[in-house]
Motif scaffolding. Sequence first.
Motif, short mmCIF file in Angstrom:
data_model
loop_
_atom_site.label_atom_id
_atom_site.label_comp_id
_atom_site.label_asym_id
_atom_site.label_seq_id
_atom_site.Cartn_x
_atom_site.Cartn_y
_atom_site.Cartn_z
N TYR A 9 -3.16 1.30 17.75
CA TYR A 9 -4.66 0.98 16.40
C TYR A 9 -4.46 -0.69 16.81
N GLU A 10 -6.63 -0.54 17.14
CA GLU A 10 -6.85 -1.89 17.76
C GLU A 10 -6.33 -3.16 17.94
N LYS B 148 -2.90 -2.88 18.30
CA LYS B 148 -1.69 -3.48 17.76
C LYS B 148 -1.05 -1.81 17.88
N ILE C 208 1.48 0.30 17.45
CA ILE C 208 2.10 1.56 16.49
C ILE C 208 3.40 1.88 16.85
N PRO D 130 11.46 1.82 7.66
CA PRO D 130 10.55 0.91 6.31
C PRO D 130 9.04 1.04 6.62
N ASN D 131 8.07 0.87 5.34
CA ASN D 131 6.77 1.01 4.80
C ASN D 131 6.10 -0.21 6.65
N GLY D 132 5.08 0.86 6.85
CA GLY D 132 4.22 0.46 8.64
C GLY D 132 5.43 0.86 9.64
N GLY D 133 6.30 1.33 9.45
CA GLY D 133 7.24 1.99 10.48
C GLY D 133 6.73 2.63 11.64
N GLY D 134 5.39 3.94 11.15
CA GLY D 134 4.75 4.56 12.19
C GLY D 134 5.74 6.00 12.03
N LYS D 135 5.54 6.49 10.75
CA LYS D 135 6.10 7.28 9.93
C LYS D 135 5.17 8.36 10.13
N SER D 136 4.22 8.09 9.55
CA SER D 136 3.35 8.72 9.43
C SER D 136 2.45 9.40 10.15
N THR D 137 2.28 8.04 10.96
CA THR D 137 1.35 7.92 12.41
C THR D 137 2.45 9.10 13.10
N GLU E 179 6.70 12.28 2.50
CA GLU E 179 6.45 11.75 2.39
C GLU E 179 6.79 13.18 0.61
N HIS F 246 11.27 8.39 1.66
CA HIS F 246 12.29 6.83 1.68
C HIS F 246 13.10 6.80 0.77
N1 LIG Z 1 -5.96 4.51 11.36
C1 LIG Z 1 -5.49 3.53 11.74
N2 LIG Z 1 -5.90 2.72 12.10
C2 LIG Z 1 -6.01 0.54 12.02
N3 LIG Z 1 -4.28 0.86 11.81
C3 LIG Z 1 -3.19 1.43 11.61
C4 LIG Z 1 -3.78 3.73 11.11
N4 LIG Z 1 -3.48 4.60 10.99
C5 LIG Z 1 -1.74 3.70 10.55
N5 LIG Z 1 -2.13 2.16 11.08
C6 LIG Z 1 -1.27 0.78 10.81
O1 LIG Z 1 0.54 1.74 11.74
C7 LIG Z 1 1.15 1.20 10.74
C8 LIG Z 1 2.15 2.20 11.08
O2 LIG Z 1 1.75 3.52 9.72
P1 LIG Z 1 2.49 4.24 9.46
O3 LIG Z 1 0.87 4.69 8.02
O4 LIG Z 1 2.25 5.59 10.59
O5 LIG Z 1 3.65 3.74 8.72
P2 LIG Z 1 4.49 4.62 7.84
O6 LIG Z 1 5.81 4.78 8.66
O7 LIG Z 1 4.38 5.92 7.17
O8 LIG Z 1 4.74 3.60 6.68
P3 LIG Z 1 5.12 4.38 4.63
O9 LIG Z 1 6.51 4.20 4.68
O10 LIG Z 1 4.31 3.09 3.96
O11 LIG Z 1 3.99 5.19 4.53
C9 LIG Z 1 0.35 0.52 9.45
O12 LIG Z 1 1.00 -1.09 9.98
C10 LIG Z 1 -1.04 0.93 9.78
O13 LIG Z 1 -1.35 0.21 9.04
#
Ligand SMILES: Nc1ncnc2c1ncn2[C@@H]1O[C@H](COP(=O)(O)OP(=O)(O)OP(=O)(O)O)[C@@H](O)[C@H]1O
Length: 216
Positions: free
Chosen positions: A14-15, A17, A19, A38-45, A161, A194
């Motif tokens: 994304y942008e 960076k 992920i 951890p938060n931001g690790g990429g799970k939701s993506t 979650e 989590h």
């Molecule tokens: N559409 C988007 N545009 C820019 N950055 C994004 C986008 N979606 C996710 N990110 C970034 O990608 C990284 C991974 O996000 P993601 O939501 O997948 O993490 P996560 O493991 O689900 O975290 P959490 O435990 O906090 O839910 C984060 O740094 C987030 O800011």
Amino acid sequence: MSLFLNVANVFKQYEGKSILQNCSYDFKEVGIYGLIGPNGGGKSTFLRICSLLESPDRGAVTYTSEGRAVSPDLALKRRITMVQPKVGVFNTSVFRNVAYGLKIRGVPSRLIKEKVLGALDHVGLPHKKDQNALTLSSGETQRLGLARALVVEPEVLFLDEPTASIDPQNTAVIEEIIRKLKREARTLIVMATHDMEQVQRITDRVLRMEQGRISG
Ligand SMILES: Nc1ncnc2c1ncn2[C@@H]1O[C@H](COP(=O)(O)OP(=O)(O)OP(=O)(O)O)[C@@H](O)[C@H]1O
Ligand SMILES: [Mg+2]
């Protein structure tokens, strides 16, 4: 006829960076897969890409049935559901929110009523059916999301979650629903969480996602 999922060498930025970096996993058995990290690790993506809501930059997400690849069309998308905590509540009654997925699939209205009431019963929201969904509490909204997923009887279910803002009693109810889906409907379930005790309680396998990479 179960549906399975193979994720091969998936990358996502994304942008500019990174992920997800070279994520691969073969979901080749029915079961409950926990996705931790951890938060931001990429799970939701990762879950959005697996559920075909987003495309990877590189790599492949392949669904298979009886050993053959299934083409990623609307028919396949209707066999897969993802529950996202903050997404997709419509400004109408709880009943209509749950009925929507059945309506677009052309289910007759008599059956819709039966199935919607059944799903609301399952998640403990039958008394809320006429309330506007936007006025639900956060825990109720999460349970509404689950009811919307249950009602369409998906073969593969992604949960982001699912009990994050839910009290212990309702968490136990939801965990039992998840177990039952695996046991009775043979649903393949991938769940980001989590809650490490929840992982111990209900998952069959655990994937750890950190800095865009899967281990475990
Ligand atoms: N559409 C988007 N545009 C820019 N950055 C994004 C986008 N979606 C996710 N990110 C970034 O990608 C990284 C991974 O996000 P993601 O939501 O997948 O993490 P996560 O493991 O689900 O975290 P959490 O435990 O906090 O839910 C984060 O740094 C987030 O800011
Ligand atoms: Mg997340």
